[in-house]
Design an enzyme around this catalytic site. Structure first.
Site: not given
Ligand SMILES: NC(=O)C1=CN([C@@H]2O[C@H](COP(=O)(O)OP(=O)(O)OC[C@H]3O[C@@H](n4cnc5c(N)ncnc54)[C@H](OP(=O)(O)O)[C@@H]3O)[C@@H](O)[C@H]2O)C=CC1
Ligand SMILES: O=C(O)C1=N[C@H](C(=O)O)C[C@H](O)C1
Length: 268
Positions: A156, A160
């Protein structure tokens, strides 16, 4: 058809931005609200600004006000944020799609408890292809159940924060279940130093972090004289966003219950 009024948490995050774009493109869903953490530079801006479109929906910093306007919250943030939003969804009877990874056992238990009152899809990977891979892994593990060492390798982007990925851990659970093992007993998370020979009953995990890799997962079944590898590579976060909207649509007909993408896609 039940209205699909979507609220997006973590609106300025990598997935938040993609979820807003997917919702705006979807003919059946409406972007009802978007919010971020107080103090985020995104607060007060139009939710479509990063896309160059005016939506009329400003990014807020009050989760409860946003959730109260929605029929479904899509949340890809961090475990502590998701759990706060979960409680608000429960209070307002709002469905929830949870993509956040990295929960501990107490967090997972809180999600299961809330799902007795509201409908929840909780899945570490919303991509259709990954959910097909879970099925392929189950089949492969049952057939290659002796004489094959199993290793899960994931890669990743540099931002991450959790490892191994939620998807890799779910792959481990699928493999362990197919082999009649308990992942907690047989997982090996990384190796260093003089490790001794490989224990054949283990499932190994290796993590790569770098650059802008969206999400790669490979499971290796390593035998003598041959190796089977099953790989999924995500090249755009839009695949996760589209899957999340599919999950939200699935929840629109549900009153309560805990589901994952296998349920959404009819793969059970
Ligand atoms: N299930 C799936 O298909 C996928 C899952 N994911 C998961 O999604 C999550 C987010 O990934 P990603 O978008 O890359 O992360 P980012 O860090 O880009 O985005 C996270 C967002 O959540 C906010 N945030 C962080 N902490 C808090 C909190 N305590 N309360 C409220 N908001 C908060 C951040 O704000 P700030 O910038 O102010 O910190 C930011 O806007 C991860 O856990 C990732 O593993 C990702 C892709 C696919
Ligand atoms: O953090 C990410 O970007 C992603 N998180 C998910 C995971 O932890 O499995 C899914 C995806 O691979 C992207």
């Amino acid at each position: 058809m039940t209205a699909l009024n979507i609220a997006v948490a973590g609106a300025s995050g990598r997935m938040g931005r993609m979820l807003i774009e997917a919702t705006l493109q979807d003919g059946t869903a409406k972007l009802a609200a978007a919010f971020d953490r107080p103090g985020s530079p995104a607060v007060g801006k139009d939710a479509g600004e990063a896309l160059g479109v005016q939506t009329g929906v400003a990014i807020g910093d009050q989760p409860e006000a946003a959730i109260a306007q929605a029929t479904c919250l899509i949340d890809f943030t961090r475990p502590e944020g998701t759990l706060e939003h979960l409680e608000l969804c429960r209070r307002h009877g709002v469905a929830m799609v949870i993509g956040t990874t990295g929960f501990d056992e107490a967090g997972k238990a809180a999600i299961a408890a809330a799902a007795q009152e509201i409908p929840v899809v909780f899945a570490p990977n919303m991509a259709v292809g990954v959910n097909l891979v879970f099925k392929l892994l189950d089949t492969a593990a049952r057939i290659l159940n002796e004489g094959y060492d199993i290793e899960v390798v994931e890669a990743h982007h540099r931002h991450k924060v959790d490892a191994p990925s939620g998807t890799a851990l779910r792959m481990g659970e699928v493999l362990a279940q197919a082999l009649g093992r308990d992942l907690a007993d047989c997982a090996v998370y990384g190796r260093e130093g003089v490790t001794g020979e490989r224990d054949p009953s283990t499932i190994g995990f290796a993590t790569v972090r770098g650059g802008d890799i969206v999400g790669d997962h490979t499971v290796m079944f390593c035998g003598l004289g041959e190796r089977v590898e099953i790989t999924h590579k995500a090249s755009s976060r839009m695949t996760f966003a589209m899957g999340s909207l599919r999950a939200a649509r699935f929840l629109a007909e549900k009153k309560s219950g805990l589901f994952d993408m296998q349920d959404v896609l009819g793969l059970r």
